[in-house]
Structures are given as structure tokens and as C-alpha cells.
Motif scaffolding. Structure first.
Motif, PDB file in Angstrom:
ATOM      1  N   VAL A 134       6.313  61.921  40.538  1.00 48.04           N
ATOM      2  CA  VAL A 134       6.369  60.728  41.375  1.00 48.04           C
ATOM      3  C   VAL A 134       5.254  59.796  40.909  1.00 48.04           C
ATOM      4  O   VAL A 134       4.079  60.183  40.878  1.00 48.04           O
ATOM      5  CB  VAL A 134       6.195  61.051  42.863  1.00 48.04           C
ATOM      6  CG1 VAL A 134       6.214  59.754  43.693  1.00 48.04           C
ATOM      7  CG2 VAL A 134       7.292  61.984  43.353  1.00 48.04           C
ATOM      8  N   ALA A 135       5.632  58.581  40.494  1.00 51.83           N
ATOM      9  CA  ALA A 135       4.681  57.591  39.993  1.00 51.83           C
ATOM     10  C   ALA A 135       4.514  56.498  41.045  1.00 51.83           C
ATOM     11  O   ALA A 135       5.453  55.755  41.328  1.00 51.83           O
ATOM     12  CB  ALA A 135       5.181  56.997  38.683  1.00 51.83           C
ATOM     13  N   ILE A 136       3.316  56.415  41.621  1.00 52.07           N
ATOM     14  CA  ILE A 136       3.026  55.470  42.705  1.00 52.07           C
ATOM     15  C   ILE A 136       2.148  54.353  42.176  1.00 52.07           C
ATOM     16  O   ILE A 136       1.070  54.608  41.633  1.00 52.07           O
ATOM     17  CB  ILE A 136       2.277  56.156  43.860  1.00 52.07           C
ATOM     18  CG1 ILE A 136       2.998  57.418  44.332  1.00 52.07           C
ATOM     19  CG2 ILE A 136       2.064  55.200  45.023  1.00 52.07           C
ATOM     20  CD1 ILE A 136       2.144  58.273  45.257  1.00 52.07           C
ATOM     21  N   VAL A 164       6.204  55.056  52.683  1.00 53.76           N
ATOM     22  CA  VAL A 164       5.945  56.376  53.263  1.00 53.76           C
ATOM     23  C   VAL A 164       7.247  57.172  53.241  1.00 53.76           C
ATOM     24  O   VAL A 164       8.241  56.786  53.854  1.00 53.76           O
ATOM     25  CB  VAL A 164       5.401  56.236  54.698  1.00 53.76           C
ATOM     26  CG1 VAL A 164       5.146  57.618  55.307  1.00 53.76           C
ATOM     27  CG2 VAL A 164       4.120  55.407  54.703  1.00 53.76           C
ATOM     28  N   ALA A 165       7.237  58.295  52.550  1.00 45.45           N
ATOM     29  CA  ALA A 165       8.458  59.063  52.288  1.00 45.45           C
ATOM     30  C   ALA A 165       8.787  60.019  53.428  1.00 45.45           C
ATOM     31  O   ALA A 165       7.910  60.702  53.963  1.00 45.45           O
ATOM     32  CB  ALA A 165       8.302  59.843  50.986  1.00 45.45           C
ATOM     33  N   VAL A 195     -10.443  57.470  48.312  1.00 43.42           N
ATOM     34  CA  VAL A 195      -9.313  58.040  49.041  1.00 43.42           C
ATOM     35  C   VAL A 195      -8.640  59.129  48.204  1.00 43.42           C
ATOM     36  O   VAL A 195      -8.319  60.215  48.705  1.00 43.42           O
ATOM     37  CB  VAL A 195      -8.298  56.937  49.423  1.00 43.42           C
ATOM     38  CG1 VAL A 195      -6.938  57.529  49.784  1.00 43.42           C
ATOM     39  CG2 VAL A 195      -8.833  56.120  50.583  1.00 43.42           C
ATOM     40  N   ILE A 196      -8.430  58.855  46.929  1.00 41.19           N
ATOM     41  CA  ILE A 196      -7.779  59.844  46.064  1.00 41.19           C
ATOM     42  C   ILE A 196      -8.624  61.106  45.958  1.00 41.19           C
ATOM     43  O   ILE A 196      -8.108  62.230  46.025  1.00 41.19           O
ATOM     44  CB  ILE A 196      -7.498  59.230  44.682  1.00 41.19           C
ATOM     45  CG1 ILE A 196      -6.419  58.146  44.813  1.00 41.19           C
ATOM     46  CG2 ILE A 196      -7.068  60.299  43.675  1.00 41.19           C
ATOM     47  CD1 ILE A 196      -6.217  57.313  43.572  1.00 41.19           C
ATOM     48  N   ARG A 250      -1.461  57.294  53.340  1.00 42.11           N
ATOM     49  CA  ARG A 250      -0.275  57.714  54.098  1.00 42.11           C
ATOM     50  C   ARG A 250       0.858  58.115  53.149  1.00 42.11           C
ATOM     51  O   ARG A 250       1.589  59.061  53.413  1.00 42.11           O
ATOM     52  CB  ARG A 250       0.185  56.590  55.020  1.00 42.11           C
ATOM     53  CG  ARG A 250      -0.758  56.333  56.179  1.00 42.11           C
ATOM     54  CD  ARG A 250      -0.776  57.504  57.143  1.00 42.11           C
ATOM     55  NE  ARG A 250      -1.758  57.324  58.203  1.00 42.11           N
ATOM     56  CZ  ARG A 250      -2.935  57.951  58.267  1.00 42.11           C
ATOM     57  NH1 ARG A 250      -3.266  58.817  57.319  1.00 42.11           N
ATOM     58  NH2 ARG A 250      -3.758  57.740  59.263  1.00 42.11           N
ATOM     59  N   VAL A 251       1.005  57.395  52.043  1.00 44.60           N
ATOM     60  CA  VAL A 251       2.049  57.742  51.078  1.00 44.60           C
ATOM     61  C   VAL A 251       1.772  59.125  50.489  1.00 44.60           C
ATOM     62  O   VAL A 251       2.676  59.968  50.387  1.00 44.60           O
ATOM     63  CB  VAL A 251       2.138  56.673  49.976  1.00 44.60           C
ATOM     64  CG1 VAL A 251       3.146  57.088  48.905  1.00 44.60           C
ATOM     65  CG2 VAL A 251       2.528  55.321  50.568  1.00 44.60           C
ATOM     66  N   LEU A 252       0.540  59.379  50.098  1.00 50.88           N
ATOM     67  CA  LEU A 252       0.195  60.678  49.531  1.00 50.88           C
ATOM     68  C   LEU A 252       0.383  61.795  50.557  1.00 50.88           C
ATOM     69  O   LEU A 252       0.877  62.882  50.225  1.00 50.88           O
ATOM     70  CB  LEU A 252      -1.240  60.659  49.012  1.00 50.88           C
ATOM     71  CG  LEU A 252      -1.475  59.790  47.768  1.00 50.88           C
ATOM     72  CD1 LEU A 252      -2.962  59.685  47.460  1.00 50.88           C
ATOM     73  CD2 LEU A 252      -0.728  60.354  46.567  1.00 50.88           C
ATOM     74  N   GLU A 253       0.006  61.538  51.803  1.00 50.51           N
ATOM     75  CA  GLU A 253       0.227  62.546  52.852  1.00 50.51           C
ATOM     76  C   GLU A 253       1.715  62.863  52.992  1.00 50.51           C
ATOM     77  O   GLU A 253       2.099  64.021  53.170  1.00 50.51           O
ATOM     78  CB  GLU A 253      -0.327  62.039  54.183  1.00 50.51           C
ATOM     79  CG  GLU A 253      -1.845  62.008  54.266  1.00 50.51           C
ATOM     80  CD  GLU A 253      -2.339  61.288  55.495  1.00 50.51           C
ATOM     81  OE1 GLU A 253      -3.566  61.284  55.716  1.00 50.51           O
ATOM     82  OE2 GLU A 253      -1.523  60.698  56.241  1.00 50.51           O
TER      83      GLU A 253
END
Length: 276
Positions: free
Chosen positions: A5-7, A95-96, A47-48, A18-21
Motif C-alpha cells: 500500500v503506497a500512501i 481512512v480504510a 508520527v511515523i 488515522r490512515v495508518l491505524e
């Protein structure tokens, strides 16, 4: 198959978190997540680092200097660095839903790319989602547009996913490609900077190469966090590049992912602690 997954992100660390969570809670975890950063300040890096401490899969952070909006270059660097067979392209404000990766995997088909959709959240709902990571958009949640995109109905999804070369609704916020197809196209056109059209231009070249499109409706759901848009650009020079690609029937762009393959011949480091 291995899935990357490339963000893409730029100076919105709260949304990225939130996306990573959401990706860490998937029923089918990706094999790798690459955050490709178009020049954010140090807060995104922090954050990362914080998320990496407990992240369940390989997590990579690619950063490039802030020299205007260079989304094509940032995404190409992620494609070059990817170790997956299949690359899901996702924006850093999407957000997935927990079945997002599993649904992409289910609809990945040779000779096709997958075009996902999104739910649009309003400013109030976005504030709630940023403040509380447990808040998710559902069909009855106030403050959303395109409410139908909250519904996960696999039987309907299969009906909508008939291969085509439809040009409406091309959006790089939620796409899936076989990596070998992205390399054959030379990825996104880095001659396109600023807002917009780089996704349509690449898909146009994909169609010229004979690839088809499968639409993911009622599947691979994601909620787009509200922000002001820049889409009403007058006399966008990227439109002229798109027109030229159509006129010439181009398949490969001149300045694309091949510029970055040597840099990532050895995959970049995993941000997680060595014990992860």
C-alpha cells in the motif's frame, strides 16, 4: 501475492496517523506500507516513528524536498521502492474500512487495474474522526456524501467490476495496479506537477496499452477526510499534457518511475524497531 500500500502525504500528520491505524486493523494485512512524503515537516516523521513502534507489517517512509506539488514523483518513488507484486495507491486522507486490502486482493485481475471509490466526510465528521480513531463512517452517519459508498455488498461488487475502459471517475486516491503494469507504463508522468490530471493521464496510457478497468463499488471502502479542494484550476497545464497523450496514443511517459529504480535497487529500511 505480496501487496504494497503506497500512501502519499503532505503536512497532514493527524490524517496520516488515522490512515495508518486503519491499515493496521485490516482483516488481510498488507505485506508492506510505504508512506511517500512530498516534503512534509518533521511532525509527519514523528508520527511515523510513533506508529512504527507497534505497526504489524513493514513500514517505509520516503521523503522528498518540498518543491511544489510533485505527486507524480512521490508516487513513482513508492512504486520503485515497492516489494509487492500488487500496489494499492492510497491518499493520506483516506481512512480504510477493515476489509479494504482483502477486497482489493479479491478483485485483482491480470490485464486490469482496479478503480476504487470513496465516502466524502464533512468538516464536522472529519474533526470527530481525527479526535477519535474509533469513529467510522457508516450508512447512517451524519455528515457524509455518496452514502452508498459505505455499503459493502460483495455480490453487487462483482456485478459492477465488469472490465471496461470507462474514463469517468478516475481517482488516484484509491487504485490497485500490478506493479509490472506500472513499470511497463513508466508510472506517473513527472512532467505533470501541481493539482490534477496525473491519474487520468496514466490511466489513459494504460488503456492505450490494452489494460482494462474494474470498478470497485460496494467493496474496498474508504472515507475521505474533508479538506479544501484545489480542483477548480483555470488553464491547468496538465490538461495540455493529457490532451497530447490522447492525441499520440502514448503508452509510456518520458519522465517516470524508471528514474528511481536504481535508488531503490536495495529496498529502503523498515521503520519498525528491529525486534518488530
Amino acid at each position: 501475492m505480496r501487496i504494497t500500500v503506497a500512501i502519499i502525504t503532505y503536512n497532514w500528520p493527524a490524517a496520516l496517523e488515522r490512515v495508518l491505524e486503519s491499515l493496521a486493523r485490516q482483516t488481510r494485512l498488507p505485506d508492506e506500507v510505504i508512506v511517500t512524503d512530498d516534503g512534509s515537516t518533521g511532525e509527519t516523521r514523528r508520527v511515523i516513528e510513533r506508529v512504527a513502534a507497534t505497526f504489524p507489517v513493514r513500514l517505509v517512509h520516503l521523503w522528498q524536498p518540498d518543491d511544489g506539488a510533485r505527486m507524480s514523483r512521490a508516487r513513482n518513488r513508492a512504486i520503485a521502492a515497492a516489494t509487492g507484486d500488487y500496489v494499492i495507491i492510497l491518499d493520506g486522507d483516506m481512512v480504510a474500512e477493515p476489509h479494504f486490502v482483502a477486497d482489493h486482493e479479491a478483485f485483482a485481475t491480470r490485464g486490469c487495474y482496479v478503480q476504487g471509490s470513496r465516502v466524502l466526510s464533512d468538516e464536522a465528521l472529519t474533526r470527530r474522526m481525527l479526535a477519535d480513531g474509533s469513529v467510522r463512517a457508516s450508512f447512517f452517519t451524519p455528515g457524509i456524501e455518496r452514502r452508498r459508498h459505505t455499503l459493502r455488498i460483495p455480490s453487487l461488487a462483482r456485478w459492477y467490476a465488469k472490465p471496461s475502459q470507462k474514463t469517468r471517475g478516475i481517482k488516484s486516491c484509491n487504485m490497485g495496479f500490478w506493479r509490472e503494469d506500472l513499470l511497463a507504463l513508466n508510472g506517473f508522468n513527472e512532467g505533470m506537477t501541481g493539482w490534477g490530471r496525473e491519474d487520468t493521464e496514466m490511466v489513459t496510457r494504460a488503456f492505450h496499452a490494452g489494460l482494462l478497468r474494474r470498478d470497485l463499488r460496494f467493496s474496498a471502502l474508504a472515507t475521505h477526510l474533508y479538506h479544501r479542494t484545489r480542483k477548480n484550476v483555470v488553464d491547468n497545464p496538465n490538461d495540455r499534457i493529457l490532451d497530447e497523450t490522447r492525441r499520440l496514443g502514448l503508452v509510456r511517459c518520458e519522465f517516470g518511475v524508471d528514474q528511481h529504480l536504481a535508488e531503490f535497487f536495495t529496498p529502503p529500511l523498515d521503520e519498525r524497531p528491529a525486534s518488530a
